[in-house]
Design an enzyme around this catalytic site. Structure first.
Site, PDB file in Angstrom:
ATOM      1  CE  LYS A  34       6.206   5.479  -8.280  1.00 64.89           C
ATOM      2  NZ  LYS A  34       6.467   5.231  -6.841  1.00 64.89           N
ATOM      3  CB  THR A  35       0.178   2.125  -8.528  1.00 69.89           C
ATOM      4  OG1 THR A  35       1.538   1.831  -8.860  1.00 69.89           O
ATOM      5  CG2 THR A  35      -0.724   1.150  -9.253  1.00 69.89           C
ATOM      6  CG  ASP A 217       2.390   1.831 -12.365  1.00 73.90           C
ATOM      7  OD1 ASP A 217       3.183   2.677 -11.914  1.00 73.90           O
ATOM      8  OD2 ASP A 217       1.739   1.051 -11.641  1.00 73.90           O
ATOM      9  CD  GLU A 218       6.587  -0.202 -11.225  1.00 77.29           C
ATOM     10  OE1 GLU A 218       7.717   0.305 -11.117  1.00 77.29           O
ATOM     11  OE2 GLU A 218       5.979  -0.714 -10.273  1.00 77.29           O
ATOM     12  CD  GLN A 248      10.291   1.762  -6.663  1.00 83.25           C
ATOM     13  OE1 GLN A 248       9.821   0.634  -6.620  1.00 83.25           O
ATOM     14  NE2 GLN A 248       9.569   2.843  -6.418  1.00 83.25           N
ATOM     15  NE  ARG A 622       8.634  -2.940  -3.386  1.00 83.34           N
ATOM     16  CZ  ARG A 622       8.001  -1.894  -3.916  1.00 83.34           C
ATOM     17  NH1 ARG A 622       6.755  -2.007  -4.307  1.00 83.34           N
ATOM     18  NH2 ARG A 622       8.595  -0.729  -4.030  1.00 83.34           N
TER      19      ARG A 622
HETATM   20  P1  ATP Z   1       5.734   1.723  -5.847  1.00 87.62           P
HETATM   21  O1  ATP Z   1       6.780   2.755  -6.123  1.00 87.62           O
HETATM   22  O2  ATP Z   1       6.232   0.665  -4.939  1.00 87.62           O
HETATM   23  O3  ATP Z   1       5.100   1.219  -7.089  1.00 87.62           O
HETATM   24  P2  ATP Z   1       3.506   3.508  -5.546  1.00 87.62           P
HETATM   25  O4  ATP Z   1       4.078   4.875  -5.542  1.00 87.62           O
HETATM   26  O5  ATP Z   1       2.901   3.053  -6.811  1.00 87.62           O
HETATM   27  O6  ATP Z   1       4.583   2.478  -5.025  1.00 87.62           O
HETATM   28  P3  ATP Z   1       0.992   2.767  -4.392  1.00 87.62           P
HETATM   29  O7  ATP Z   1       1.150   1.311  -4.536  1.00 87.62           O
HETATM   30  O8  ATP Z   1       0.079   3.495  -5.303  1.00 87.62           O
HETATM   31  O9  ATP Z   1       2.449   3.458  -4.386  1.00 87.62           O
HETATM   32  O10 ATP Z   1       0.580   3.131  -2.910  1.00 87.62           O
HETATM   33  C1  ATP Z   1       1.211   2.555  -1.774  1.00 87.62           C
HETATM   34  C2  ATP Z   1       0.178   2.304  -0.690  1.00 87.62           C
HETATM   35  O11 ATP Z   1      -0.298   3.548  -0.165  1.00 87.62           O
HETATM   36  C3  ATP Z   1      -1.045   1.585  -1.181  1.00 87.62           C
HETATM   37  O12 ATP Z   1      -1.491   0.702  -0.199  1.00 87.62           O
HETATM   38  C4  ATP Z   1      -2.047   2.699  -1.414  1.00 87.62           C
HETATM   39  O13 ATP Z   1      -3.368   2.239  -1.317  1.00 87.62           O
HETATM   40  C5  ATP Z   1      -1.706   3.651  -0.295  1.00 87.62           C
HETATM   41  N1  ATP Z   1      -2.017   5.068  -0.605  1.00 87.62           N
HETATM   42  C6  ATP Z   1      -1.608   5.756  -1.690  1.00 87.62           C
HETATM   43  N2  ATP Z   1      -2.046   7.026  -1.645  1.00 87.62           N
HETATM   44  C7  ATP Z   1      -2.760   7.150  -0.501  1.00 87.62           C
HETATM   45  C8  ATP Z   1      -3.484   8.240   0.128  1.00 87.62           C
HETATM   46  N3  ATP Z   1      -3.546   9.456  -0.419  1.00 87.62           N
HETATM   47  N4  ATP Z   1      -4.082   7.974   1.305  1.00 87.62           N
HETATM   48  C9  ATP Z   1      -3.995   6.756   1.866  1.00 87.62           C
HETATM   49  N5  ATP Z   1      -3.346   5.698   1.342  1.00 87.62           N
HETATM   50  C10 ATP Z   1      -2.733   5.894   0.163  1.00 87.62           C
HETATM   51 MG    MG Z   2       3.336   1.437  -8.075  1.00 84.89          MG
END
Ligand code: ATP
Ligand code: MG
Length: 690
Positions: A34-35, A217-218, A248, A622
């Site tokens: 997402k981030t 975000d969040e 979350q 995490r």
């Molecule tokens: P959270 O809910 O904990 O905030 P999130 O959904 O924001 O998590 P991110 O932090 O954006 O998730 O991504 C998690 C990990 O996966 C990061 O290391 C990111 O670089 C990697 N990632 C995200 N999308 C891809 C993709 N399409 N291909 C490869 N790696 C990815």
């Molecule tokens: Mg995130």
């Protein structure tokens, strides 16, 4: 195809990045990218869609998250194009809006921001009690009202208990006092801009024109106030992307409600909802355990997360005798693992539910010579005694710093009371001068009795003398050089007799600790002044810089990360140690509900456990590669050993079995059907388990 939407996105992420036809919500589980969608979308907006950086605003929840996002964007976009881009917390955006719009809020542009300690002191004065529990209760009630955009009138009307009625009365005079001081508290930083946007067309138009694309975000942790701010900022164009995960949501206790997710779907009928299903962070075992735990909560939105990062090693659960043994075992395990895995210290994180758990873990790491940093803990420069002493220096260097004036004038007490400060604040606001200046004005004599004015002037003249000795006013004149900063510091400390104040107001042990901190500060300042030949004014600027740098934490050292679960949100670490996974700690149940109504108590207990479960989910997710949980058979609480049991969440992870069978019915729904389901569920309100 655009050149800045790179291959590192899956089709759903790509859809979210490219979607510009209206408001967009990405609702997906942990680690699903997402981030990453947010950072890539910023790049896309700037490089391919002709957005000017100054028209794009991205909001996150912590400074650390903002910093990380900023760094990620910098690797994607030419810095020249990104210049003027806003990536900040809600609070920093609020400060900026408030600074620019101070006039409309009846504030001077150099209004002061009070921290929780300053605010607490005001409430304490009003409540005339030293009962910390009562004080905290009133402060958090006021905070919840503010975050829900409930004013003092409404609070008073809706108060149901005597306690609430009292809190509402305090709220009213607290608000009036802040206004008189030309100060705002932390909650006001979002509340006042939100109110300005709602009620002042000029302000609204200005900011709606400035913020052409908003990213959040969040999103699951926004409260009513933040939601209103988002709503007003995007009011003209409906151009925004929010990403979040209802599983979350861990800030209900601060007034964040999931209703904000529901409101999005009704307030923005054209809302595009996008789901992400692949987790790129964790190995399968960790993901499965996380899914198993969160499955026990009532679901707003069915999520199926999968990972192709392999099964991974087994999750470890260890029972320890007490918290010291636990801390030592974590230190030993990290030491060994670093060696065996050829890893770096920074690959390890120790997460815990409560700040107080950090102390023994710190000790164990220190003994084992393991470098560590603490997130979400108190920094040296945030300690009350350090801020007390620095408030004098700030005031000597810059006498329009009103909060420094308030803090210094009242710590230690020198006969300047709340009523005096209030009258002074009102007078200064009318005259548009600082508190310091106002103290010298003749006009003040019509507002205050001589016995009130006297200690005020004595104090202000003392500051003036120090300014003079530090070289103020000497510019252009030849004869009077500034006295050495070290000498001034010593004289200052002697004059205010801070040491005695500590021992008068605190028990011996904390008084001693604080005094040692003060000595550390003054020792450091004096050394700095001598080494670099700084006068007092230069020294203060240097401190401000150091404080800022420390907050920004420019370079991340190679160190183990210690963090509360709350502060770990959005972050990831290869190896995670989750400490104190015990009933009573995680879930942390707090005090039993005092309200007599058993139905209400049962309901709030159920929802509290759900929130704790989400916190557990945040903790597990995490971890990228390995996860180790520990719990203690007994733990010391207030000098007594208390027998503990493993957290219910450990069993819920289903580590023994393959975990509960997954229910596939909802996974096959189309996004539209799922949105319908989301709406229906939200309309009913969250359901309770059991
Ligand atoms: P959270 O809910 O904990 O905030 P999130 O959904 O924001 O998590 P991110 O932090 O954006 O998730 O991504 C998690 C990990 O996966 C990061 O290391 C990111 O670089 C990697 N990632 C995200 N999308 C891809 C993709 N399409 N291909 C490869 N790696 C990815
Ligand atoms: Mg995130």
């Amino acid at each position: 195809m655009s050149n800045s939407v790179p291959a590192g996105l899956n089709p759903a992420q790509r859809e979210a990045v490219l979607y510009l036809d209206g408001p967009c919500l990405v609702l997906a589980g942990a680690g699903s990218g997402k981030t990453r969608v947010i950072t890539q979308k910023i790049a896309y907006l700037l490089q391919d869609c002709g957005y000017m950086a100054r028209n794009v605003v991205a909001l996150t929840f912590t400074n650390k998250a903002a910093r990380e996002m900023d760094e990620r964007v910098k690797t994607l976009v030419d810095p020249r194009i990104a210049k003027g881009l806003t990536i900040s917390t809600f609070h920093s955006l609020g400060v900026r809006m408030l600074r620019e719009e101070a006039r409309h809020a009846g504030l001077k542009p150099q209004f002061s921001i009070l921290d929780a300690d300053d605010a607490m002191a005001i409430i304490q004065e009003m409540l005339a009690t030293t009962d910390r529990g009562r004080l905290r209760a009133v402060q958090s009630t006021i905070s919840l009202w503010k975050n829900a955009l409930v004013g003092p009138d409404e609070a008073e009307r809706s108060a149901q208990t005597a306690g609430e009625a009292e809190a509402a009365r305090i709220y009213r005079s607290y608000d009036a006092t802040l206004a008189a001081y030309q100060s705002v508290d932390f909650d006001d930083l979002i509340r006042i801009p939100a109110l300005l946007m709602a009620h002042n067309e000029e302000v609204r138009t200005r900011w709606q024109n400035r913020v052409r694309y908003l990213l959040v975000d969040e999103y699951q942790d926004t409260n009513v106030c933040q939601y209103q701010l988002v709503r007003w900022l995007t009011g003209l164009r409906d151009q925004f992307t929010a990403v979040g995960d209802d599983d979350q949501a861990i800030y209900a206790w601060r007034g964040a409600t999931m209703e904000n997710l529901a409101k999005l779907t009704t307030d923005y009928p054209g809302l595009k909802v996008i789901k992400l299903e692949q987790n790129y962070r964790s190995v399968q075992r960790i993901l499965l355990a996380a899914n198993n735990v969160i499955q026990k909560n009532p679901k707003l939105f069915e999520k199926k997360l999968w990972s192709d990062l392999g099964v991974g090693e087994p999750i470890e659960v260890v029972a320890m005798n007490d918290e010291e043994a636990e801390a030592q075992s974590i230190a030993m395990k990290i030491s060994a693992a670093r060696f065996e895995r050829r890893a770096q210290w920074r690959d390890f994180a120790v997460l815990y539910r409560s700040n107080h758990q950090a102390r023994v873990i710190e000790q164990a790491l220190r003994t084992a010579k393991i470098p560590y940093t603490i997130a979400g803990g108190q920094s040296f420069f945030d300690k009350a005694e350090i801020r007390d002493v620095l408030s004098y220096l700030r005031l000597i260097a810059n006498d329009s710093d009103d909060p420094a004036f308030i803090r210094a004038a009242t710590t230690p007490r020198r006969g300047i009371g709340q009523a005096t400060l209030q009258a002074l604040g009102q007078y200064a606001a009318e005259r548009q001068v600082s508190l310091f200046e106002a103290a010298f004005e003749q006009g003040l004599e019509a507002r205050l009795a001589p016995r009130q004015i006297e200690p005020l002037r004595t104090f202000a003249e003392f500051i003036q003398r120090m300014q003079w000795r530090a070289g103020r006013g000497a510019e252009g004149r030849s004869a009077r050089p500034a006295e050495p900063a070290g000498q001034l510091l010593d004289d200052l400390m002697a004059a205010i007799d801070y040491e005695r104040y500590l021992y008068d107001t605190l028990d011996e042990k904390p008084a001693q600790t604080r005094w040692l901190n003060v000595l550390e500060l003054t020792g450091w300042l004096k050394r700095k002044a001598e080494e670099d030949g700084l006068n007092l004014f230069e020294l203060v600027q240097h401190v401000a810089l150091v404080t800022m740098l420390e907050r920004q934490g420019e370079e991340e050292p190679d160190a183990v990360k210690l963090s509360t679960l709350h502060a770990s949100k959005g972050l990831e670490y290869p190896h995670v140690y989750l400490a104190g996974v015990e009933e009573g700690l995680l879930p942390h149940l707090g005090k039993d509900d005092e309200q007599g109504d058993p139905a209400r108590a049962a309901e709030s207990l159920a929802s509290r456990i759900e929130e704790e479960r989400r916190l557990m989910y945040v903790g597990i997710t995490r971890a990228q590669r390995s996860l180790c949980l520990s719990w203690c058979k007994k733990r010391r609480r207030a000098r007594e050993d208390v027998v503990r049991e493993p957290s219910r969440f450990i069993e819920e992870m289903g580590l023994g079995s393959g975990g509960p069978q997954e229910d596939d019915a909802t996974a096959r729904l189309s996004p539209k059907e799922r949105l319908g389901m989301l709406k229906a569920l939200l309309a009913k309100g969250p359901q309770k388990v059991g």
